[in-house]
Write a protein that holds these residues in place. Structure first.
Motif, PDB file in Angstrom:
ATOM      1  N   SER A  67      38.571  30.073  10.565  1.00 53.96           N
ATOM      2  CA  SER A  67      36.946  29.769  10.634  1.00 53.96           C
ATOM      3  C   SER A  67      36.517  29.624   8.868  1.00 53.96           C
ATOM      4  N   THR A  68      37.321  29.216   8.251  1.00 54.19           N
ATOM      5  CA  THR A  68      37.264  28.917   6.806  1.00 54.19           C
ATOM      6  C   THR A  68      35.935  28.048   6.657  1.00 54.19           C
ATOM      7  N   TYR A  69      35.866  26.941   7.408  1.00 58.41           N
ATOM      8  CA  TYR A  69      34.551  26.200   7.270  1.00 58.41           C
ATOM      9  C   TYR A  69      33.695  26.339   8.624  1.00 58.41           C
ATOM     10  N   GLY A  70      33.592  27.390   9.253  1.00 54.51           N
ATOM     11  CA  GLY A  70      33.154  27.717  10.544  1.00 54.51           C
ATOM     12  C   GLY A  70      31.679  27.517  10.461  1.00 54.51           C
ATOM     13  N   ASP A  71      30.849  27.513   9.130  1.00 46.89           N
ATOM     14  CA  ASP A  71      29.362  27.506   9.149  1.00 46.89           C
ATOM     15  C   ASP A  71      28.954  26.261   8.457  1.00 46.89           C
ATOM     16  N   ARG A  72      30.046  25.339   8.171  1.00 43.05           N
ATOM     17  CA  ARG A  72      29.483  24.168   7.380  1.00 43.05           C
ATOM     18  C   ARG A  72      30.314  22.905   7.772  1.00 43.05           C
ATOM     19  N   LEU A  73      29.653  21.819   7.117  1.00 46.76           N
ATOM     20  CA  LEU A  73      30.526  20.509   7.370  1.00 46.76           C
ATOM     21  C   LEU A  73      30.961  19.923   5.804  1.00 46.76           C
ATOM     22  N   HIS A  74      32.203  19.429   5.711  1.00 47.44           N
ATOM     23  CA  HIS A  74      32.268  18.798   4.592  1.00 47.44           C
ATOM     24  C   HIS A  74      31.278  17.831   4.053  1.00 47.44           C
ATOM     25  N   ASP A  75      31.078  17.590   2.699  1.00 49.63           N
ATOM     26  CA  ASP A  75      30.412  16.328   2.236  1.00 49.63           C
ATOM     27  C   ASP A  75      31.069  14.941   2.885  1.00 49.63           C
ATOM     28  N   GLY A  76      30.308  14.358   3.139  1.00 50.83           N
ATOM     29  CA  GLY A  76      30.719  13.134   3.855  1.00 50.83           C
ATOM     30  C   GLY A  76      30.676  11.928   2.627  1.00 50.83           C
ATOM     31  N   GLY A  77      30.850  12.296   1.457  1.00 50.78           N
ATOM     32  CA  GLY A  77      30.709  11.397   0.592  1.00 50.78           C
ATOM     33  C   GLY A  77      32.065  10.765   0.208  1.00 50.78           C
ATOM     34  N   ASP A  78      32.162   9.684  -0.590  1.00 47.24           N
ATOM     35  CA  ASP A  78      33.328   8.832  -1.132  1.00 47.24           C
ATOM     36  C   ASP A  78      33.873   9.792  -1.742  1.00 47.24           C
ATOM     37  N   ALA A  79      35.238  10.316  -1.617  1.00 45.10           N
ATOM     38  CA  ALA A  79      36.138  11.271  -2.417  1.00 45.10           C
ATOM     39  C   ALA A  79      36.638  10.305  -3.602  1.00 45.10           C
ATOM     40  N   GLU A  80      36.854   9.300  -3.288  1.00 39.66           N
ATOM     41  CA  GLU A  80      37.626   8.299  -4.379  1.00 39.66           C
ATOM     42  C   GLU A  80      36.406   8.156  -5.634  1.00 39.66           C
ATOM     43  N   GLN A  81      35.250   7.695  -4.994  1.00 41.07           N
ATOM     44  CA  GLN A  81      34.230   7.338  -5.848  1.00 41.07           C
ATOM     45  C   GLN A  81      33.715   8.506  -6.686  1.00 41.07           C
ATOM     46  N   SER A  82      33.564   9.803  -6.191  1.00 38.27           N
ATOM     47  CA  SER A  82      33.092  10.997  -7.007  1.00 38.27           C
ATOM     48  C   SER A  82      34.036  11.232  -7.912  1.00 38.27           C
ATOM     49  N   LEU A  83      35.484  11.209  -7.442  1.00 36.30           N
ATOM     50  CA  LEU A  83      36.461  11.219  -8.644  1.00 36.30           C
ATOM     51  C   LEU A  83      36.355  10.350  -9.548  1.00 36.30           C
ATOM     52  N   ALA A  84      36.014   9.088  -9.193  1.00 35.49           N
ATOM     53  CA  ALA A  84      36.150   8.070 -10.389  1.00 35.49           C
ATOM     54  C   ALA A  84      34.941   8.325 -10.947  1.00 35.49           C
ATOM     55  N   ASP A  85      33.756   8.763 -10.609  1.00 36.65           N
ATOM     56  CA  ASP A  85      32.550   9.181 -11.483  1.00 36.65           C
ATOM     57  C   ASP A  85      32.686  10.309 -12.248  1.00 36.65           C
ATOM     58  N   VAL A  86      33.570  11.370 -12.164  1.00 35.41           N
ATOM     59  CA  VAL A  86      33.669  12.459 -13.032  1.00 35.41           C
ATOM     60  C   VAL A  86      34.680  11.915 -14.032  1.00 35.41           C
ATOM     61  N   ILE A  87      35.607  11.430 -13.735  1.00 36.73           N
ATOM     62  CA  ILE A  87      36.666  10.910 -14.756  1.00 36.73           C
ATOM     63  C   ILE A  87      35.901   9.990 -15.609  1.00 36.73           C
ATOM     64  N   ALA A  88      35.015   8.980 -15.139  1.00 33.94           N
ATOM     65  CA  ALA A  88      34.515   8.042 -16.106  1.00 33.94           C
ATOM     66  C   ALA A  88      33.333   8.672 -17.001  1.00 33.94           C
ATOM     67  N   ARG A  89      32.558   9.701 -16.725  1.00 36.52           N
ATOM     68  CA  ARG A  89      31.506  10.022 -17.625  1.00 36.52           C
ATOM     69  C   ARG A  89      32.318  11.130 -18.526  1.00 36.52           C
ATOM     70  N   THR A  90      33.207  11.564 -18.164  1.00 37.55           N
ATOM     71  CA  THR A  90      34.023  12.727 -18.938  1.00 37.55           C
ATOM     72  C   THR A  90      34.824  11.854 -20.138  1.00 37.55           C
ATOM     73  N   ALA A  91      35.305  10.839 -19.770  1.00 40.09           N
ATOM     74  CA  ALA A  91      36.183  10.104 -20.694  1.00 40.09           C
ATOM     75  C   ALA A  91      35.074   9.505 -21.659  1.00 40.09           C
ATOM     76  N   ALA A  92      33.831   9.017 -21.207  1.00 40.45           N
ATOM     77  CA  ALA A  92      33.043   8.567 -21.924  1.00 40.45           C
ATOM     78  C   ALA A  92      32.319   9.570 -23.127  1.00 40.45           C
ATOM     79  N   ARG A  93      32.467  10.737 -22.935  1.00 35.11           N
ATOM     80  CA  ARG A  93      32.148  11.751 -23.804  1.00 35.11           C
ATOM     81  C   ARG A  93      33.255  12.142 -24.722  1.00 35.11           C
ATOM     82  N   GLY A  94      34.563  11.429 -24.676  1.00 34.78           N
ATOM     83  CA  GLY A  94      35.586  11.908 -25.107  1.00 34.78           C
ATOM     84  C   GLY A  94      36.343  13.093 -24.753  1.00 34.78           C
ATOM     85  N   GLY A  95      36.103  13.541 -23.627  1.00 39.02           N
ATOM     86  CA  GLY A  95      36.597  14.820 -23.048  1.00 39.02           C
ATOM     87  C   GLY A  95      37.590  14.584 -22.043  1.00 39.02           C
ATOM     88  N   THR A  96      38.271  15.786 -21.640  1.00 36.76           N
ATOM     89  CA  THR A  96      39.431  15.852 -20.686  1.00 36.76           C
ATOM     90  C   THR A  96      38.805  16.412 -19.288  1.00 36.76           C
TER      91      THR A  96
END
Length: 452
Positions: A207-236
């Motif tokens: 019942s790990t997630y017995g009380d909730r639903l997973h975010d229905g968002g686009d995993a690839e796009q969310s991952l891409a967004d984090v990487i793009a804005r971090t790289a733009a700051r010069g970060g890792t």
């Protein structure tokens, strides 16, 4: 026949269920407790039964919260066989010695730097203890009924989740007990969906997630967004990643994003010998997941494999933007701790979590907004961006759990809700009772129930 719950009740860790039937003692799963200190202390407590008296162990899968107590069980006298799928057996050969190594290193570090309250700091078990435990492994292929004792047979069915993960069906004197283990997602980019099960006299369901639903968002796009804005700051981008399952899924997404040129062409480092070995093993078990041999070669060749400790340390000296995947996924130990110490204080960087964070872990503290976390006896300020991609979880969510239960043609005599925090377990209990009309029970730690 009776069942005792020795873990994974009131928490998502420490999975151990002791089944006593026909004069035999069977332990289903043999995991370590993780997270809160009061849970971790249970690893040091004696089991209510002698390990010598346990006849056999059955593992649902290789994650440490399901298999990591096995070296201690053997060390304390267990002599029997440990049955698991071939994938789980192979993963245990990687994960268990690594667990022993990390515990030795953590004990050594605590003793050397004096941040433990104990005068003599000893590991729970060693690499040698773990390697001795591996001699007890006996593989059973999926879908192949196997007699393990007189009038006791077991069948493993694919559960998704990670390589080798199984739903366990135990038949004892004609009575059927089903242990869900950790159920995977219906639509995973790399893993098969959980096998539908149609009947059981008794059922244990996670019942790990017995009380909730997973975010229905686009995993690839969310991952891409984090990487793009971090790289733009010069970060890792630092990703505390589970070495088995999550690391391979992330490499799948990263390879596709790079091919489509949706992220900057940053170097990707897989900084975990265990994750590297698990990735190579993934490619040797074609058929247990959705990827072909060609897919494996194409996807996993995009990352730089970091095996040596010195090379891992050099990553922190390199100021260029990059993506680092490093274990452990909940930031409870391993190389990722040294990376967190380096990258958390800098606001240019991002720390990206990609799955469930058990209460009491550093991962849970970080996604909850902690301004500092304790690593190796010191408090590290949190100034980096902290993100979580919950849609990448390898666990079925509440709707997916209910869909899997919907395949049963008749209700079990009792359904035990396990492997969940209290709110999640109770929410699933209520939903099963209201929707399906089944008899359910959320057990307590060390509770024993009689099975009619």
């Amino acid at each position: 026949m009776k069942l005792t719950f020795l873990g994974a009740v009131g928490t998502v860790t420490g999975s151990k269920y002791l089944l006593e039937a026909g004069g035999k003692r069977i332990l289903i799963d043999c995991g370590l407790f993780q997270g809160y200190k009061q849970l971790r202390l249970r690893n040091w407590a004696r089991l209510p039964v002698s390990p010598k008296s346990i006849d056999l162990v059955i593992l649902t899968h290789a994650h440490i919260d399901h298999s990591g107590y096995l070296p201690l069980l053997v060390k304390n006298g267990f002599k029997g066989r440990v049955y698991a799928t071939p994938g789980t057996c192979d993963l245990c050969k990687i994960l268990l010695p690594d667990s022993g190594f990390l515990q030795e290193k953590d004990a050594e570090f605590a003793a050397r730097h004096g941040y433990s309250k104990h005068k003599s700091v000893k590991p729970l078990y060693t690499q040698m203890d773990a390697r001795k435990a591996l001699d007890h492994l006996h593989p059973i292929a999926f879908h192949m009924p196997q007699s393990v004792e007189d009038d006791i047979s077991v069948v493993f069915y694919p559960a998704g989740h990670i390589l080798g993960a199984a739903i366990v069906e135990l038949t004892i004197a004609g009575r059927v007990l089903v242990f869900s283990g950790d159920l995977g997602r219906q639509e995973s980019p790399t893993m098969l969906p959980p096998t539908p099960i149609s009947r059981a006299d008794y059922l244990l369901v996670e019942s790990t997630y017995g009380d909730r639903l997973h975010d229905g968002g686009d995993a690839e796009q969310s991952l891409a967004d984090v990487i793009a804005r971090t790289a733009a700051r010069g970060g890792t981008v630092l990703v505390p990643s589970f070495a088995v399952g999550r690391a391979q899924t992330l490499l799948f997404y990263l390879a596709r994003l790079k091919k489509q040129k949706r992220i900057p062409d940053l170097p990707i480092y897989l900084d975990s010998p265990m994750a590297i070995n698990a990735t190579e093993l993934f490619c040797r078990h074609i058929g247990d997941h959705t990827l072909s041999a060609q897919d494996c070669q194409r996807i996993f060749s995009k990352a730089h494999y970091v095996r040596e400790a010195e090379e891992s340390k050099s990553l922190n000296k390199d100021s260029m933007p990059k993506v680092i995947l490093s274990a452990s996924g909940m930031a409870t130990g391993g190389r990722v701790l040294h990376h967190l110490k380096h990258y958390l204080p800098d606001p240019r960087n991002s720390v990206l979590f990609t799955g469930f964070q058990a209460g009491g872990t550093r991962g849970d503290s970080l996604i909850s907004g902690a301004r500092s976390i304790k690593i190796h006896g010191s408090y590290i300020p949190v100034k980096a961006e902290v993100d979580v991609l919950s849609m990448l979880s390898a666990h079925a969510d509440a709707d997916e759990l209910m869909a899997w239960l919907g395949h049963f043609k008749a209700p079990p005599q009792c359904t035990f809700i396990t492997h969940g925090e209290p709110a999640a377990a109770d929410a699933l209990r209520h939903r099963i009772e209201e929707t399906l009309g089944w008899k359910t029970h959320v057990p307590d730690y060390r509770e024993t129930v009689a099975l009619r």
